[in-house]
Design a protein around this motif. Structure first.
Motif, PDB file in Angstrom:
ATOM      1  N   ALA A  80      11.010  -9.821  15.783  1.00 28.17           N
ATOM      2  CA  ALA A  80      11.153 -11.275  15.827  1.00 28.17           C
ATOM      3  C   ALA A  80      10.190 -11.894  16.833  1.00 28.17           C
ATOM      4  O   ALA A  80       9.535 -12.910  16.544  1.00 28.17           O
ATOM      5  CB  ALA A  80      12.597 -11.642  16.178  1.00 28.17           C
ATOM      6  N   ALA A  81      10.094 -11.294  18.020  1.00 27.44           N
ATOM      7  CA  ALA A  81       9.220 -11.838  19.061  1.00 27.44           C
ATOM      8  C   ALA A  81       7.751 -11.735  18.656  1.00 27.44           C
ATOM      9  O   ALA A  81       6.976 -12.687  18.843  1.00 27.44           O
ATOM     10  CB  ALA A  81       9.459 -11.099  20.375  1.00 27.44           C
ATOM     11  N   ALA A  82       7.350 -10.598  18.093  1.00 19.13           N
ATOM     12  CA  ALA A  82       5.957 -10.410  17.685  1.00 19.13           C
ATOM     13  C   ALA A  82       5.589 -11.365  16.561  1.00 19.13           C
ATOM     14  O   ALA A  82       4.497 -11.972  16.575  1.00 19.13           O
ATOM     15  CB  ALA A  82       5.727  -8.965  17.259  1.00 19.13           C
ATOM     16  N   ILE A  89       2.784 -14.493  16.794  1.00 21.19           N
ATOM     17  CA  ILE A  89       1.611 -14.525  15.914  1.00 21.19           C
ATOM     18  C   ILE A  89       1.580 -15.800  15.077  1.00 21.19           C
ATOM     19  O   ILE A  89       0.526 -16.428  14.897  1.00 21.19           O
ATOM     20  CB  ILE A  89       1.604 -13.283  14.996  1.00 21.19           C
ATOM     21  CG1 ILE A  89       1.394 -12.014  15.830  1.00 21.19           C
ATOM     22  CG2 ILE A  89       0.515 -13.405  13.932  1.00 21.19           C
ATOM     23  CD1 ILE A  89       1.597 -10.740  15.047  1.00 21.19           C
ATOM     24  N   VAL A  90       2.749 -16.195  14.560  1.00 21.78           N
ATOM     25  CA  VAL A  90       2.812 -17.278  13.586  1.00 21.78           C
ATOM     26  C   VAL A  90       2.859 -18.662  14.234  1.00 21.78           C
ATOM     27  O   VAL A  90       2.202 -19.606  13.776  1.00 21.78           O
ATOM     28  CB  VAL A  90       4.038 -17.076  12.669  1.00 21.78           C
ATOM     29  CG1 VAL A  90       4.280 -18.305  11.813  1.00 21.78           C
ATOM     30  CG2 VAL A  90       3.843 -15.844  11.804  1.00 21.78           C
ATOM     31  N   THR A 109      -0.325 -20.891  15.070  1.00 19.81           N
ATOM     32  CA  THR A 109      -1.121 -21.371  13.938  1.00 19.81           C
ATOM     33  C   THR A 109      -0.337 -22.293  13.006  1.00 19.81           C
ATOM     34  O   THR A 109      -0.909 -23.212  12.410  1.00 19.81           O
ATOM     35  CB  THR A 109      -1.651 -20.178  13.126  1.00 19.81           C
ATOM     36  OG1 THR A 109      -0.539 -19.364  12.700  1.00 19.81           O
ATOM     37  CG2 THR A 109      -2.586 -19.333  13.963  1.00 19.81           C
ATOM     38  N   ARG A 110       0.971 -22.062  12.887  1.00 24.67           N
ATOM     39  CA  ARG A 110       1.782 -22.853  11.946  1.00 24.67           C
ATOM     40  C   ARG A 110       2.592 -23.946  12.622  1.00 24.67           C
ATOM     41  O   ARG A 110       3.049 -24.885  11.952  1.00 24.67           O
ATOM     42  CB  ARG A 110       2.709 -21.904  11.171  1.00 24.67           C
ATOM     43  CG  ARG A 110       2.004 -20.844  10.342  1.00 24.67           C
ATOM     44  CD  ARG A 110       1.442 -21.433   9.063  1.00 24.67           C
ATOM     45  NE  ARG A 110       2.508 -21.956   8.232  1.00 24.67           N
ATOM     46  CZ  ARG A 110       3.183 -21.222   7.341  1.00 24.67           C
ATOM     47  NH1 ARG A 110       2.856 -19.949   7.153  1.00 24.67           N
ATOM     48  NH2 ARG A 110       4.136 -21.753   6.614  1.00 24.67           N
ATOM     49  N   GLY A 111       2.846 -23.799  13.920  1.00 21.29           N
ATOM     50  CA  GLY A 111       3.628 -24.806  14.625  1.00 21.29           C
ATOM     51  C   GLY A 111       5.103 -24.756  14.248  1.00 21.29           C
ATOM     52  O   GLY A 111       5.562 -23.858  13.541  1.00 21.29           O
ATOM     53  N   ARG A 112       5.848 -25.763  14.704  1.00 21.03           N
ATOM     54  CA  ARG A 112       7.294 -25.788  14.450  1.00 21.03           C
ATOM     55  C   ARG A 112       7.633 -26.008  12.981  1.00 21.03           C
ATOM     56  O   ARG A 112       8.769 -25.763  12.564  1.00 21.03           O
ATOM     57  CB  ARG A 112       7.948 -26.874  15.303  1.00 21.03           C
ATOM     58  CG  ARG A 112       7.985 -26.542  16.793  1.00 21.03           C
ATOM     59  CD  ARG A 112       8.692 -27.604  17.592  1.00 21.03           C
ATOM     60  NE  ARG A 112       7.942 -28.863  17.574  1.00 21.03           N
ATOM     61  CZ  ARG A 112       8.349 -29.993  18.150  1.00 21.03           C
ATOM     62  NH1 ARG A 112       9.526 -30.008  18.778  1.00 21.03           N
ATOM     63  NH2 ARG A 112       7.614 -31.076  18.096  1.00 21.03           N
ATOM     64  N   ALA A 113       6.656 -26.443  12.210  1.00 21.02           N
ATOM     65  CA  ALA A 113       6.910 -26.671  10.783  1.00 21.02           C
ATOM     66  C   ALA A 113       7.297 -25.388  10.059  1.00 21.02           C
ATOM     67  O   ALA A 113       7.942 -25.439   9.004  1.00 21.02           O
ATOM     68  CB  ALA A 113       5.664 -27.274  10.129  1.00 21.02           C
ATOM     69  N   VAL A 114       6.926 -24.247  10.624  1.00 23.12           N
ATOM     70  CA  VAL A 114       7.234 -22.978   9.969  1.00 23.12           C
ATOM     71  C   VAL A 114       8.734 -22.709   9.926  1.00 23.12           C
ATOM     72  O   VAL A 114       9.213 -21.894   9.130  1.00 23.12           O
ATOM     73  CB  VAL A 114       6.494 -21.819  10.685  1.00 23.12           C
ATOM     74  CG1 VAL A 114       7.170 -21.484  12.011  1.00 23.12           C
ATOM     75  CG2 VAL A 114       6.405 -20.597   9.791  1.00 23.12           C
ATOM     76  N   HIS A 143       6.135  -4.855   7.590  1.00 22.99           N
ATOM     77  CA  HIS A 143       6.529  -6.077   6.888  1.00 22.99           C
ATOM     78  C   HIS A 143       5.342  -7.018   6.704  1.00 22.99           C
ATOM     79  O   HIS A 143       5.206  -7.656   5.651  1.00 22.99           O
ATOM     80  CB  HIS A 143       7.658  -6.779   7.640  1.00 22.99           C
ATOM     81  CG  HIS A 143       9.003  -6.147   7.420  1.00 22.99           C
ATOM     82  ND1 HIS A 143       9.664  -6.224   6.210  1.00 22.99           N
ATOM     83  CD2 HIS A 143       9.807  -5.430   8.243  1.00 22.99           C
ATOM     84  CE1 HIS A 143      10.820  -5.578   6.292  1.00 22.99           C
ATOM     85  NE2 HIS A 143      10.924  -5.083   7.516  1.00 22.99           N
ATOM     86  N   PHE A 144       4.477  -7.118   7.704  1.00 23.02           N
ATOM     87  CA  PHE A 144       3.295  -7.975   7.575  1.00 23.02           C
ATOM     88  C   PHE A 144       2.363  -7.451   6.480  1.00 23.02           C
ATOM     89  O   PHE A 144       1.799  -8.233   5.698  1.00 23.02           O
ATOM     90  CB  PHE A 144       2.542  -8.064   8.904  1.00 23.02           C
ATOM     91  CG  PHE A 144       2.961  -9.244   9.732  1.00 23.02           C
ATOM     92  CD1 PHE A 144       2.859 -10.539   9.236  1.00 23.02           C
ATOM     93  CD2 PHE A 144       3.459  -9.068  11.002  1.00 23.02           C
ATOM     94  CE1 PHE A 144       3.247 -11.630   9.993  1.00 23.02           C
ATOM     95  CE2 PHE A 144       3.867 -10.151  11.773  1.00 23.02           C
ATOM     96  CZ  PHE A 144       3.755 -11.440  11.268  1.00 23.02           C
ATOM     97  N   LEU A 145       2.170  -6.146   6.414  1.00 23.94           N
ATOM     98  CA  LEU A 145       1.321  -5.582   5.375  1.00 23.94           C
ATOM     99  C   LEU A 145       1.880  -5.867   3.984  1.00 23.94           C
ATOM    100  O   LEU A 145       1.127  -6.172   3.049  1.00 23.94           O
ATOM    101  CB  LEU A 145       1.168  -4.074   5.584  1.00 23.94           C
ATOM    102  CG  LEU A 145       0.236  -3.630   6.718  1.00 23.94           C
ATOM    103  CD1 LEU A 145       0.318  -2.114   6.910  1.00 23.94           C
ATOM    104  CD2 LEU A 145      -1.199  -4.059   6.436  1.00 23.94           C
ATOM    105  N   LEU A 146       3.204  -5.789   3.844  1.00 26.05           N
ATOM    106  CA  LEU A 146       3.814  -6.094   2.548  1.00 26.05           C
ATOM    107  C   LEU A 146       3.612  -7.556   2.176  1.00 26.05           C
ATOM    108  O   LEU A 146       3.318  -7.885   1.019  1.00 26.05           O
ATOM    109  CB  LEU A 146       5.308  -5.765   2.570  1.00 26.05           C
ATOM    110  CG  LEU A 146       5.718  -4.361   2.135  1.00 26.05           C
ATOM    111  CD1 LEU A 146       7.229  -4.285   2.020  1.00 26.05           C
ATOM    112  CD2 LEU A 146       5.072  -3.971   0.817  1.00 26.05           C
ATOM    113  N   ILE A 147       3.791  -8.454   3.162  1.00 25.61           N
ATOM    114  CA  ILE A 147       3.584  -9.870   2.896  1.00 25.61           C
ATOM    115  C   ILE A 147       2.146 -10.119   2.434  1.00 25.61           C
ATOM    116  O   ILE A 147       1.896 -10.820   1.448  1.00 25.61           O
ATOM    117  CB  ILE A 147       3.905 -10.708   4.147  1.00 25.61           C
ATOM    118  CG1 ILE A 147       5.422 -10.713   4.404  1.00 25.61           C
ATOM    119  CG2 ILE A 147       3.405 -12.143   3.990  1.00 25.61           C
ATOM    120  CD1 ILE A 147       5.817 -11.377   5.706  1.00 25.61           C
ATOM    121  N   LEU A 148       1.179  -9.524   3.144  1.00 23.53           N
ATOM    122  CA  LEU A 148      -0.229  -9.689   2.775  1.00 23.53           C
ATOM    123  C   LEU A 148      -0.501  -9.112   1.390  1.00 23.53           C
ATOM    124  O   LEU A 148      -1.263  -9.694   0.601  1.00 23.53           O
ATOM    125  CB  LEU A 148      -1.119  -8.999   3.811  1.00 23.53           C
ATOM    126  CG  LEU A 148      -1.159  -9.640   5.196  1.00 23.53           C
ATOM    127  CD1 LEU A 148      -1.940  -8.754   6.163  1.00 23.53           C
ATOM    128  CD2 LEU A 148      -1.769 -11.029   5.127  1.00 23.53           C
TER     129      LEU A 148
END
Length: 281
Positions: free
Chosen positions: A37-39, A43-44, A47-52, A212-217
């Motif tokens: 969760a912290a990582a 990372i996100v 770049t995405r801000g609170r809108a994420v 999980h990041f690799l799967l998302i990509l």
């Protein structure tokens, strides 16, 4: 990317089995979720801000996070008692179980051949578990409970993915698991004198996050039907981890069961995709 994700998940399971022999299970679970969760947030968020964090289905996001936490808890319990390879093979019948849920709950059409593949996958599971054999015990049922919770998680994920951002779903999943696991943390926390255990706990969080990041990509770049067969490489990675770390080599019947699950699961994914394309045309 999908094969890399499977290698990460197999490394996570292998490390989990080694760590939880010494570290309290819920403590290891909390570290794994907090790291992810912290990582992810680090990372996100820049770049995405609170809108994420915006979601139109908050309640279902929390239910999804709870289901994944329950699946992780069952996975940790299962790995205490089962070899990594056999455990992974049983869990990989989840796509076949999702087919059953899609037919019975979502009322989707499932062809006779796909039903035959479902039966073949479950037969492979029975070959691995072998009810009535000397090695069969209550712990053999834990992966089946995991398949049930994971199937519900997958069905809910497919429903949410129609309207929700995958990164938003990933964030809510990680923090829901972290907050729920934190409730038990004061009762299970213990000091770890061996730095190798802390390194292993951090490695668990790292492999979960990267996987999980690799799967998302991967799912951003290719349809699920293309990627699904490659997910079964996790069985091979898990067997390799069991051999290298625990010197466990699956017996011949277990290998046959693993092969049946992999073949039926991959064929089911391919057939499902072909039926969807035919229906669309």
């Amino acid at each position: 990317m999908t094969v890399g994700a499977c290698a990460c998940f197999a490394a996570l399971d292998t490390t989990t089995k080694w760590v939880t022999a010494t570290v309290p299970l819920l403590m290891a679970l909390w570290v794994r979720y907090f790291f992810q969760a912290a990582a992810t947030t680090a990372i996100v968020l820049p770049t995405r801000g609170r809108a994420v964090w915006r979601t139109r289905r908050l309640a279902w996001q929390l239910v999804r996070g709870f289901l994944l936490l329950a699946s992780s808890l069952l996975a940790f319990l299962s790995l205490r008692y089962m070899p990594v390879g056999e455990f992974t093979a049983i869990v990989m019948i989840t796509p076949l179980a999702v087919t059953v849920l899609a037919a019975t709950v979502l009322k989707e059409h499932v062809s006779a051949l796909r039903w035959l593949l479902v039966v073949g996958g479950f037969a492979g599971t029975l070959i691995i578990i072998r009810p009535g054999a000397s090695h069969f015990g209550w712990s053999s049922l834990l992966p089946l409970a995991l398949v049930a919770s994971n199937s519900a998680f997958q069905v809910l994920t497919s429903q949410l993915a129609r309207t929700e951002d995958p990164v938003t779903m990933h964030l809510y999943t990680g923090w829901t698991g972290t907050l729920l696991a934190s409730l038990a943390l004061p009762f299970v926390w213990t000091s770890l004198p061996d730095l190798r255990l802390w390194a292993a706990l951090c490695f668990m969080g790292l492999t979960a996050t990267v996987g999980h990041f690799l799967l998302i990509l991967a799912f951003y770049r290719a349809p699920a039907a293309t990627l699904m067969p490659y997910l079964y490489t996790q069985i091979a990675f898990a067997v390799l981890g069991g051999v290298l770390v625990f010197s466990h080599v699956p017996d011949h019947l277990s290998v046959i069961g693993m092969g049946m699950i992999a073949v039926c699961g991959a064929a089911g994914a391919w057939l499902s995709a072909r039926e969807r394309r035919a229906a669309a045309s």
